[in-house]
Design an enzyme around this catalytic site. Structure first.
Site, mmCIF file in Angstrom:
data_model
loop_
_atom_site.group_PDB
_atom_site.id
_atom_site.type_symbol
_atom_site.label_atom_id
_atom_site.label_comp_id
_atom_site.label_asym_id
_atom_site.label_seq_id
_atom_site.Cartn_x
_atom_site.Cartn_y
_atom_site.Cartn_z
ATOM 1 N N THR A 1 42.848 -21.704 53.604
ATOM 2 C CA THR A 1 43.719 -22.854 53.368
ATOM 3 C C THR A 1 43.730 -23.454 51.906
ATOM 4 O O THR A 1 44.285 -24.465 51.617
ATOM 5 C CB THR A 1 43.382 -23.974 54.239
ATOM 6 O OG1 THR A 1 41.821 -24.405 54.361
ATOM 7 C CG2 THR A 1 43.617 -23.581 55.723
ATOM 8 N N LYS B 1 38.530 -26.840 59.281
ATOM 9 C CA LYS B 1 39.982 -26.534 59.821
ATOM 10 C C LYS B 1 40.078 -25.701 60.891
ATOM 11 O O LYS B 1 41.142 -25.243 61.042
ATOM 12 C CB LYS B 1 40.865 -26.212 58.306
ATOM 13 C CG LYS B 1 40.577 -26.925 57.066
ATOM 14 C CD LYS B 1 41.874 -27.493 56.887
ATOM 15 C CE LYS B 1 41.701 -28.678 55.872
ATOM 16 N NZ LYS B 1 42.540 -28.887 54.701
ATOM 17 N N THR C 1 36.745 -14.276 43.554
ATOM 18 C CA THR C 1 36.197 -15.445 42.632
ATOM 19 C C THR C 1 35.623 -15.053 41.343
ATOM 20 O O THR C 1 34.918 -14.080 41.236
ATOM 21 C CB THR C 1 35.154 -16.092 43.342
ATOM 22 O OG1 THR C 1 35.749 -16.352 44.594
ATOM 23 C CG2 THR C 1 34.658 -17.455 42.470
ATOM 24 N N GLU C 2 36.266 -15.726 40.344
ATOM 25 C CA GLU C 2 35.676 -15.649 38.919
ATOM 26 C C GLU C 2 34.538 -16.701 38.794
ATOM 27 O O GLU C 2 34.662 -17.695 39.146
ATOM 28 C CB GLU C 2 36.754 -15.873 37.994
ATOM 29 C CG GLU C 2 36.486 -15.403 36.698
ATOM 30 C CD GLU C 2 37.802 -15.713 35.754
ATOM 31 O OE1 GLU C 2 38.861 -15.693 36.261
ATOM 32 O OE2 GLU C 2 37.443 -15.911 34.487
ATOM 33 N N TYR D 1 47.260 -3.270 36.259
ATOM 34 C CA TYR D 1 48.596 -3.402 36.961
ATOM 35 C C TYR D 1 49.620 -2.659 36.028
ATOM 36 O O TYR D 1 50.527 -1.905 36.524
ATOM 37 C CB TYR D 1 48.946 -4.736 37.158
ATOM 38 C CG TYR D 1 48.073 -5.815 37.747
ATOM 39 C CD1 TYR D 1 48.384 -7.019 37.247
ATOM 40 C CD2 TYR D 1 47.049 -5.422 38.434
ATOM 41 C CE1 TYR D 1 47.457 -8.155 37.795
ATOM 42 C CE2 TYR D 1 46.011 -6.405 38.861
ATOM 43 C CZ TYR D 1 46.182 -7.479 38.626
ATOM 44 O OH TYR D 1 45.369 -8.736 39.220
ATOM 45 N N GLU E 1 36.132 -0.646 30.181
ATOM 46 C CA GLU E 1 36.292 -1.538 28.917
ATOM 47 C C GLU E 1 34.900 -0.987 28.173
ATOM 48 O O GLU E 1 34.022 -0.217 28.669
ATOM 49 C CB GLU E 1 36.116 -2.784 29.177
ATOM 50 C CG GLU E 1 37.618 -3.285 29.876
ATOM 51 C CD GLU E 1 37.724 -4.781 30.345
ATOM 52 O OE1 GLU E 1 36.905 -5.732 29.826
ATOM 53 O OE2 GLU E 1 38.749 -5.111 30.906
ATOM 54 N N HIS F 1 11.466 -4.201 17.584
ATOM 55 C CA HIS F 1 10.302 -3.953 16.799
ATOM 56 C C HIS F 1 9.434 -3.321 17.386
ATOM 57 O O HIS F 1 9.160 -3.179 18.576
ATOM 58 C CB HIS F 1 10.030 -5.725 16.673
ATOM 59 C CG HIS F 1 10.470 -6.188 15.812
ATOM 60 N ND1 HIS F 1 9.898 -6.062 14.308
ATOM 61 C CD2 HIS F 1 11.578 -6.967 15.072
ATOM 62 C CE1 HIS F 1 10.986 -6.698 13.700
ATOM 63 N NE2 HIS F 1 11.735 -7.156 14.276
#
Lengths: 390, 289
Positions: B17, B43, B97-98, B159, B209, B247
């Protein structure tokens, strides 16, 4: 991807580590030579005055000074406050006790991609350290995977101590610091947390001489203490895809795309075409929806940069059709001075969108359906924006 | 057959919702996806887009028999939603979700390890099996049925590439967006494995990527185990490399794998790598010649 990390200043990282009982040198920050004097008076010598800047390798830029007394500390700080280190002016210094030390170690936690989790790394050396991160590099050091729920087990700290040949009399103190660092890392939503160097003084005390931390900025909503002490400009965009923040590079072509992979692909193609002259200068991902407000922000950002001579916009229709996007683009571009702008539109209603742009008959704006068509135009425009399309 | 989801997969939407949940549920239903209900705490008993809303995932599964869930919820709520779905025995979770913190994802990944559940995402566009099911936010119009499996970390670029294949008659079995976060629920390797085992998939397209390690692992997997041809494209060649100093008494410089390293690994594994996304259809068409 990926994370955008918030880099803490040394004094902020030290404060955070000390909240987890990691021993740090006594000291305070100062923003003027007089303040430096006041703090140094309360410290036994020798005294270190350390510039608080975000770039590493301060020693190479003489960003760390030592003094034998408070007056000398004040004098040395006058020099520091007037310098710029790797582009950042020194506005704050950390005044703290300096130490003679017998042994120095590196102890840090970094996110390891292959392990998909944090790894603690330890190394023993008498050399001066910068910082240690990386994947191939961990083979040279002792390392232990840290469980994201359980943290570091004490036996893991002993494993590290054993591999780096730390003398047994130091194991107990080392274990405590290692476990505390692990707890600090997990509690802070850190991406890296490093003590470089961690020294053993001539009084056989462990002290964290230099501390570094990067925080996952997606977690700031639940790190109020960290969020409240940080300032704008501390967000360190890792050189990954841009999400919603502009990426600044060295060249003269600006890129706007409705996706970071799409933006990078566009930059890659333009840069490799005709080689050399066409270097990306700025890339902005406006998000897949390509909303008017995000487009406006992107155009504003690009047009402020004097080094950008050509703009390439690449939009694939996700929510709105290309015809709608074309109209929005024309409306927005009208607000700015004419910069050669090459638009690539694809997906739903691409032909209509391209037609709308061409019908507007603007000399400095043109539109195509494929990236291949854009490349030649972009290169021509960088050669001479004045004669392009005349 | 497709992988992961098809026209009979019964799906609930967690966060149905909310603004995003509601918008994309409408889109998915219009596509023909079998959404059987949704969850928004508080809900339960309401209806939206003709589908029943429940207070909890358990109640939703009891009523609808769903085995798959798509999560649209902001960060902290999404993490909780994932645990709720896992504990309720959902088999496939797609989290769009981001902005989920890395620590949360590391913990979730650890939690999922010995359980019979697959998590795709977070920060992912979802999965599409053309003309059967669209789980997430991929624009339905870009994909048509065919014999090519697509797996990608990117969003809009995916896409774009799928559409360019579609326009040349190179249709897809299933397209999977694994998402673009530091720690993901599912990496390339698991999806490649599913495509290798899927009788309908004959060619695989891999889109990657510059950052992280996943494409290197994919290349190793392809070299060791795959028989089907793979075509790939990696973006981010122009991005600055992350240079790290190490190092042990001396200074050495190491870089995390860049786009160039990944391309090299993939070429080494026999993958055809496109220089340019528009080259992908050409490489596909040239296979077997």
């Amino acid at each position: 991807m990926l994370d955008i990390s918030l880099k803490l200043y040394e004094y902020q990282a030290k404060r955070r580590f000390s909240q987890f009982s990691i021993p740090i040198p006594p000291g305070k920050t100062a923003t003027s030579p007089d303040e430096v004097y006041d703090i140094a008076i309360g410290l036994s010598s020798p005294i270190a005055i350390k510039s608080q800047v975000l770039k590493d390798n301060r020693a190479a830029a003489a960003g760390i000074q030592f003094a034998g007394d408070a007056e000398e500390a004040r004098q040395k700080s006058i020099i520091l406050f007037s310098t710029t280190i790797h582009g950042q002016p020194v506005e704050k210094v950390l005044v703290e006790a300096a130490y003679n030390f017998v042994t120095s170690l590196y102890l840090g936690i970094v996110h390891h991609h292959r392990a998909n989790g944090p790894v603690m790394i330890a190394a023993l050396s008498s050399a001066d350290f910068s910082h240690v991160t990386g994947i191939e590099s961990t083979d040279q050091f002792a390392n232990e995977n840290i469980h994201p729920f359980l943290g570091l087990h004490p036996y893991q700290a002993r494993n590290l101590a054993s591999i780096i040949n730390l003398p047994y009399e130091h194991w107990s103190a080392f274990t405590e610091i290692a476990i505390n660092l692990s707890q600090c890392y997990l509690a802070s939503d850190a991406l890296t947390a490093e003590i470089s160097p961690l020294v053993i003084t001539s009084q056989t005390q462990f002290i964290a001489l230099n501390c570094k931390m990067h925080i996952d900025d997606d977690a700031l909503y639940r790190q109020p203490d960290i969020a409240s002490i940080t300032q704008p400009g501390q967000v360190f965009l890792t050189p990954y895809s841009g999400q919603t923040r502009p990426i600044y590079l060295e060249g003269n072509i600006g890129f706007i795309a409705n996706g970071s992979g799409l933006g990078m692909a566009t930059m890659d193609a333009v840069q490799s075409y005709g080689g050399g002259r066409n270097q990306p200068g700025c890339m902005i991902d406006i998000g897949s929806e390509a909303s008017e407000s995000r487009l406006d922000f992107a155009l504003q950002t690009i047009h402020i940069l004097p080094q950008i001579h050509v703009l390439v916009i690449n939009i694939f229709a996700v929510v709105a059709g290309c015809d709608q996007t074309a109209r929005i683009l024309l409306r927005l571009l009208d607000k700015y001075p004419p910069l050669p702008t090459i638009i690539r539109l694809a997906g739903l209603n691409a032909e209509e969108g391209i037609q709308i742009i061409q019908n507007a008959n603007l000399r400095h704006v043109t539109a195509f359906n494929t990236l291949s068509q854009v490349l030649g135009e972009a290169v021509d425009a960088t050669k001479d924006g004045n004669t392009w399309r005349s | 057959m497709a992988i992961l989801a098809n026209r009979s997969t019964p799906i609930i939407v967690q966060g149905i919702t909310g603004r995003e949940g509601s918008f994309y549920t409408r889109q998915m239903i219009d596509y023909g996806t079998q959404i059987v209900g949704g969850v928004t705490p508080g809900k339960g008993g309401e209806w939206i887009h003709g589908k029943p809303v429940f207070d909890t995932v358990t109640k939703a599964i009891d009523a609808t028999g769903a085995n798959t869930s798509i999560i649209f919820a902001p960060s902290a709520a999404a993490v909780d939603a994932i645990y709720e779905a896992v504990d309720a025995d959902i088999e496939l979770i797609i989290c769009v979700t981001e902005g989920i913190p890395v620590l949360d994802m590391m913990r979730i990944r650890s939690y999922l390890q010995y359980r019979n559940v697959r998590l795709i995402g977070p920060n992912c566009p979802g999965i599409i099996t053309p003309n059967q099911a669209n789980l997430g936010i991929i624009p339905g119009y870009v994909s048509v049925p065919g014999n090519i499996g697509v797996v990608s970390r990117s969003g809009t670029l995916t896409y774009d590439i799928i559409y360019s294949m579609t326009r040349k008659g190179l249709g897809q079995t299933t397209c999977v967006g694994i998402g673009n976060d530091t720690v993901l629920g599912t990496d390339y390797v698991a999806i490649l494995h599913l495509f290798e085992d899927d009788p309908e998939t004959e060619v695989i397209v891999l889109i990657g990527e510059n950052s992280g390690q996943m494409e290197i692992e994919a290349a190793e997997y392809i070299k060791a185990f795959m028989t089907k041809p793979v075509v790939a494209y990696i973006s981010g060649k122009t991005m600055p490399t992350d240079v790290l100093r190490t190092h042990a008494g001396k200074t050495t410089t190491h870089t995390l794998p860049t786009a160039h390293h990944k391309i090299e690994s993939l070429l080494n594994a026999g993958v055809r790598v496109a220089d340019h996304p528009e080259q992908i259809p050409v490489l596909i068409q040239n296979l077997g010649t």
